[in-house]
Design an enzyme around this catalytic site. Structure first.
Site, PDB file in Angstrom:
ATOM      1  N   LYS A 145      -1.232   2.851  -4.537  1.00  0.00           N
ATOM      2  CA  LYS A 145      -2.546   2.616  -5.130  1.00  0.00           C
ATOM      3  C   LYS A 145      -3.120   3.892  -5.748  1.00  0.00           C
ATOM      4  O   LYS A 145      -3.992   3.825  -6.626  1.00  0.00           O
ATOM      5  CB  LYS A 145      -3.511   2.092  -4.070  1.00  0.00           C
ATOM      6  CG  LYS A 145      -3.202   0.708  -3.538  1.00  0.00           C
ATOM      7  CD  LYS A 145      -3.732  -0.367  -4.447  1.00  0.00           C
ATOM      8  CE  LYS A 145      -3.646  -1.738  -3.805  1.00  0.00           C
ATOM      9  NZ  LYS A 145      -4.212  -2.797  -4.653  1.00  0.00           N
ATOM     10  N   ASP A 166      -9.388  -3.179   0.590  1.00  0.00           N
ATOM     11  CA  ASP A 166      -8.868  -3.275   1.954  1.00  0.00           C
ATOM     12  C   ASP A 166      -8.600  -1.891   2.518  1.00  0.00           C
ATOM     13  O   ASP A 166      -8.307  -1.746   3.698  1.00  0.00           O
ATOM     14  CB  ASP A 166      -7.559  -4.081   1.961  1.00  0.00           C
ATOM     15  CG  ASP A 166      -7.787  -5.574   1.810  1.00  0.00           C
ATOM     16  OD1 ASP A 166      -8.642  -6.109   2.526  1.00  0.00           O
ATOM     17  OD2 ASP A 166      -7.104  -6.195   0.983  1.00  0.00           O
TER      18      ASP A 166
END
Length: 406
Positions: free
Chosen positions: A75, A123
């Site tokens: 990410k 998340d």
């Protein structure tokens, strides 16, 4: 559960917008941006000969994103890249001329960044990337986390100076709340999922991920015949599948999307033939994949570029963490977080099922590529599930092997 892609658009060329977003010229730009990142290094590619022999396939190679830009996850490539792009675009607009990344740290550009606030739901890993990107450019960040995000992951984001906002409910609830609050305050949403009318920024996030795919193709001795990639909203799966389809064409590998059984929004979307929002049930241990509605742009790519969709269970993910931490034969020890080894877990489940194995044409000549999408982003949770701390696994890995395996 296992499902071959039956969508009418299957194997058709990507939408022109997606082809531009995920194609070679876009990756050139991502890689150019990465040269300006102080801690950018190519992440390792590991061969896993012991698991390959056990499964009866020719080779397995794993791209280990636990080392990416010091953030512990793939990410890191997406959110921060999008933030940097958006700041430079705003500077270009205000200056009335193109502003290149070489000017990113000038006082004039930083003054513009200081007036910007970026927001997102997460998340854990995407929020860390967005917050880090904001810190790099001097912007503010507001990160929305749902009730299932651990305190350790919240703290890891907050250390980049982000404002943290807790939201009751699921990841999808936090996405909605981030969009609502950002609209009220004039903030810029940097989401890794899309919705009608909001596609360009999630496209930039996906674009950032393509650098990982190009790295892997350079490292691999031969292009893979099969790829298994885990999915939450589908962004990384779409980025990998889309880029491979564009650069390899008819030689592209068989691509399998792997969902948690408890949050199988892409599997159910593939079964329905259109984006499906599924009901929230019992939480999954695969915390970074706990999403209940796919990103429409990710589905647009995967409906064309994915060959199959499948699910794995809770025990599969935990067993994979342990197996990578305590490898057999000459395989390296690898730290994979709860969601990190899910693609490899999908391969293992597929190889053990004769019907799936035949459907995917998995055999002794298959060259399989998987991604460890995250390391121990919550070290305490990792130690609880694996029985040893991540530092001990890394120490074991250093004793077993050196450098990059290929």
């Amino acid at each position: 559960m296992f499902l071959l892609n039956q969508h009418p658009d299957y194997r058709k060329p990507l939408d022109p917008i997606d082809a531009e977003t995920l194609g070679p010229k876009a990756v050139d730009e991502v890689e150019r941006y990465l040269t300006y990142r102080d801690n950018h290094t190519v992440t390792p590619l590991h061969a896993l000969p012991a698991i390959a022999a056990e499964l009866g396939v020719g080779a397995i190679h794993l791209k280990d994103e636990s080392f990416r830009l010091g953030l512990g996850s793939f990410k890191a490539l997406g959110g921060s890249y999008a933030v940097i792009r958006l700041v430079l675009e705003e500077a270009s607009h205000q200056f009335g001329r193109p502003v290149d990344i070489a000017e990113l740290h000038t006082s004039e550009v930083r003054a513009i960044a200081a007036g910007m606030t970026v927001a997102c739901a997460t998340d854990g890993n995407h929020g860390r990337s967005v917050a880090h990107g904001a810190q790099l450019v001097g912007a503010r960040a507001a990160i929305f986390v749902h009730s299932g995000v651990s305190n350790e992951r919240v703290a890891a984001i907050a250390r980049f100076g982000a404002q943290m906002v807790r939201v009751e409910g699921t990841y999808d609830d936090s996405v909605a709340e981030a969009a609502r609050v950002a609209a009220e305050n004039g903030w810029t949403v940097v989401s890794d999922t899309s919705w009608p009318g909001y596609e360009r920024i999630p496209g930039l996030v996906m674009q950032g991920y393509t650098a990982m795919v190009r790295e892997a193709l350079r490292q691999l001795p031969e292009p893979p015949t099969h790829v298994f990639v885990q999915a939450g909203v589908g962004g990384v799966a779409a980025a990998v599948a889309g880029h491979l389809a564009l650069v390899l064409g008819e030689r592209r590998p068989t691509f399998v999307v792997v969902d948690p059984a408890r949050a199988a929004c892409l599997f159910e979307t593939a079964r329905a033939g259109h984006p499906v929002k599924i009901e929230h049930g019992e939480p999954t241990v695969m915390a970074m994949l706990e999403c209940y509605e796919p990103s429409p742009i990710a589905w647009r790519v995967l409906s064309r570029a994915a060959d199959a969709f499948m699910t794995v269970d809770e025990g599969d993910a935990v067993a994979m963490m342990n197996r990578l931490a305590r490898p057999a034969g000459n395989d390296p020890a690898i730290v994979a977080g709860e969601s990190g080894g899910v693609g490899l877990a999908g391969l293992i489940r597929s190889a053990a099922d004769p019907k799936i194995r035949a459907a995917l044409h998995l055999d002794e000549a298959s060259r399989v590529f998987v991604i460890n999408t995250e390391g121990a982003t919550d070290p305490d949770r990792y130690a609880e599930l694996v029985g040893i701390p991540p530092d001990a696994v890394l120490a074991n890995s250093a004793c077993r092997t050196e450098g990059v395996h290929a």
